[in-house]
Each structure stands twice: as C-alpha cells, then as structure tokens.
Write a protein that holds these residues in place. Sequence first.
Motif, short mmCIF file in Angstrom:
data_model
loop_
_atom_site.label_atom_id
_atom_site.label_comp_id
_atom_site.label_asym_id
_atom_site.label_seq_id
_atom_site.Cartn_x
_atom_site.Cartn_y
_atom_site.Cartn_z
N PRO A 72 0.81 -1.23 0.00
CA PRO A 72 0.00 0.00 0.00
C PRO A 72 0.84 1.28 0.00
CG PRO A 72 -0.11 -1.07 2.15
CD PRO A 72 0.66 -1.99 1.24
N ASP A 73 2.06 1.22 0.51
CA ASP A 73 2.92 2.39 0.65
C ASP A 73 3.95 2.42 -0.48
OD1 ASP A 73 4.47 4.52 1.52
OD2 ASP A 73 5.19 3.53 3.34
N ALA A 74 3.93 3.44 -1.32
CA ALA A 74 4.86 3.54 -2.46
C ALA A 74 6.18 4.20 -2.07
CB ALA A 74 4.21 4.34 -3.59
N ARG A 75 6.30 4.66 -0.84
CA ARG A 75 7.52 5.34 -0.42
C ARG A 75 8.78 4.51 -0.63
NH1 ARG A 75 9.29 6.87 5.10
NH2 ARG A 75 8.06 5.04 5.61
N PRO A 76 8.83 3.24 -0.19
CA PRO A 76 10.05 2.45 -0.42
C PRO A 76 10.36 2.27 -1.91
CG PRO A 76 8.71 1.42 1.26
CD PRO A 76 7.88 2.53 0.67
N TRP A 77 9.33 2.12 -2.72
CA TRP A 77 9.51 1.98 -4.17
C TRP A 77 10.16 3.25 -4.73
CZ3 TRP A 77 5.70 3.96 -8.06
CH2 TRP A 77 5.95 3.50 -9.35
N LEU A 78 9.66 4.40 -4.32
CA LEU A 78 10.22 5.66 -4.81
C LEU A 78 11.65 5.87 -4.31
CD1 LEU A 78 7.03 7.87 -4.36
CD2 LEU A 78 8.03 7.11 -6.53
N PHE A 79 11.89 5.55 -3.03
CA PHE A 79 13.25 5.65 -2.50
C PHE A 79 14.20 4.69 -3.21
CE2 PHE A 79 11.69 8.07 1.20
CZ PHE A 79 12.73 8.98 1.35
N GLY A 80 13.70 3.52 -3.59
CA GLY A 80 14.52 2.57 -4.33
C GLY A 80 14.93 3.11 -5.68
N ILE A 81 13.99 3.70 -6.39
CA ILE A 81 14.30 4.31 -7.69
C ILE A 81 15.31 5.44 -7.50
CG2 ILE A 81 13.34 5.69 -9.59
CD1 ILE A 81 10.68 4.07 -9.17
N LEU A 82 15.05 6.30 -6.51
CA LEU A 82 15.95 7.42 -6.25
C LEU A 82 17.35 6.94 -5.88
CD1 LEU A 82 16.39 10.46 -5.94
CD2 LEU A 82 15.52 10.27 -3.61
N THR A 83 17.44 5.90 -5.07
CA THR A 83 18.75 5.40 -4.65
C THR A 83 19.54 4.87 -5.85
OG1 THR A 83 17.94 4.90 -2.44
CG2 THR A 83 19.93 3.75 -3.14
N LYS A 84 18.84 4.22 -6.78
CA LYS A 84 19.53 3.76 -8.00
C LYS A 84 20.02 4.94 -8.82
CE LYS A 84 17.27 -0.65 -8.14
NZ LYS A 84 16.09 -1.37 -8.55
N LEU A 85 19.24 6.00 -8.89
CA LEU A 85 19.68 7.19 -9.61
C LEU A 85 20.85 7.86 -8.89
CD1 LEU A 85 16.19 8.69 -10.59
CD2 LEU A 85 17.81 7.51 -12.09
N VAL A 86 20.81 7.86 -7.56
CA VAL A 86 21.90 8.44 -6.78
C VAL A 86 23.18 7.64 -7.01
CG1 VAL A 86 22.78 8.77 -4.42
CG2 VAL A 86 20.49 9.57 -5.03
N SER A 87 23.05 6.33 -7.15
CA SER A 87 24.26 5.51 -7.35
C SER A 87 25.01 5.93 -8.60
CB SER A 87 23.91 4.03 -7.38
OG SER A 87 23.24 3.70 -8.57
N ARG A 88 24.28 6.45 -9.56
CA ARG A 88 24.94 6.97 -10.77
C ARG A 88 25.73 8.22 -10.46
NH1 ARG A 88 19.80 6.73 -14.81
NH2 ARG A 88 19.49 4.49 -14.72
#
Length: 192
Positions: A72-88
């Motif tokens: 129900p909570d999309a926050r971890p999904w969004l943080f996961g996407i952001l973390t992958k972008l940050v890794s770049r």
Amino acid sequence: MITQPAVRGVDADLVRASWSDPEAFAELFDRYSAMLYRYVSKRLGPEPAEDLVGETFLVAFSRRKSYDLAYPDARPWLFGILTKLVSRHHRTEAARYRALLRAPVDSEVESPADRVAAGVTAQAARTELAGALAALPAKDRDVLLLIAWGDLTYEEAARALGIPVGTVRSRLNRGRRKVRAALGDANPMEEE
C-alpha cells in the motif's frame, strides 16, 4: 469533459487509478517529492536534488503498471528508484563529503536555545562524520542513509534496495560501526 477527482487513499490505489487516469499519479508527487528532495539534497546537495527527484517520478510513472499493488505504501519503491539514480552520482556524493571535510566549521550558532547544544555538537562532529560517510562502501552508505535520513524501516529499506532484511541489518550494523569508530566510538547526540 468531466474529470474525476484524484483518489485520496493508499498509494497503491493511486497507482492503480493512474493506469486509466494518469493525472492521479500527481498525488504521489505531492505526497513524496519534498521528502525525496530533502533526502537527496542531504546526500548530493541541492543542485542535483531537484533533477533527481523529477527523474525519479518520471521513472516511477513509466513503471507504474509494474508496481506491486500488494504494497500500500509507495515510499520504499520511490526511494529505491531514487537510490539507484543516486548511485549513478556516487562520485558527486563522495566529492561532497570530501568537500565537507575541507570546509571550515561555521562558527555561528542558531537560536533558539534548545538548538544550541545540538548545533554545536553537530558542527563539531561534521568533519569526522563527512569523512566516515565518504569512506563507507556505497551499499552500506545507501542503507545507513535510507534509514537515517529517509526515515525508512528495515523492511522498507530492503524493499527499496531489492535486498533481504537480513542484508539491510548487516549493512546498517557495519555502517554504524564504521561511523561510530570514525567519531571516536562516541555518539555525538548523547550527553556524557
């Protein structure tokens, strides 16, 4: 044309609604963009934060049909996407911490009085903390910062990074241990 108002429920309902009404996805942006911005701004600075948050929502929007509605909570999904972008941008992040190491400590202390002690302590430990964060392996730093700055639970961090909860616990423990050692085995937020 009559438009339906955006669904104001759990995140999974918003994602589902956005499949037929793409504007429903804007509610997720309204809910989480500031939180994601604060998190990435702490990691990389304010300059790239806005772009990365925007890119996070573009990626999320393009992948919204693959979102697991069981969560129900999309926050971890969004943080996961952001973390992958940050890794770049890991080189930028490491450079930011190295710059903090070289930067002089600001001698001005903010008011009100209840912030003075915490501010002085944080300023004193800033150099050591920046060095410790720069020295951490990226995987350990991601876990540590998702929990400390992203305010995610162990389970949410695991989901964000696509790793088991046990791996989150071990990386967090290792990261905390290294940061604590860099700070002289003391927690600067605790009074002596």
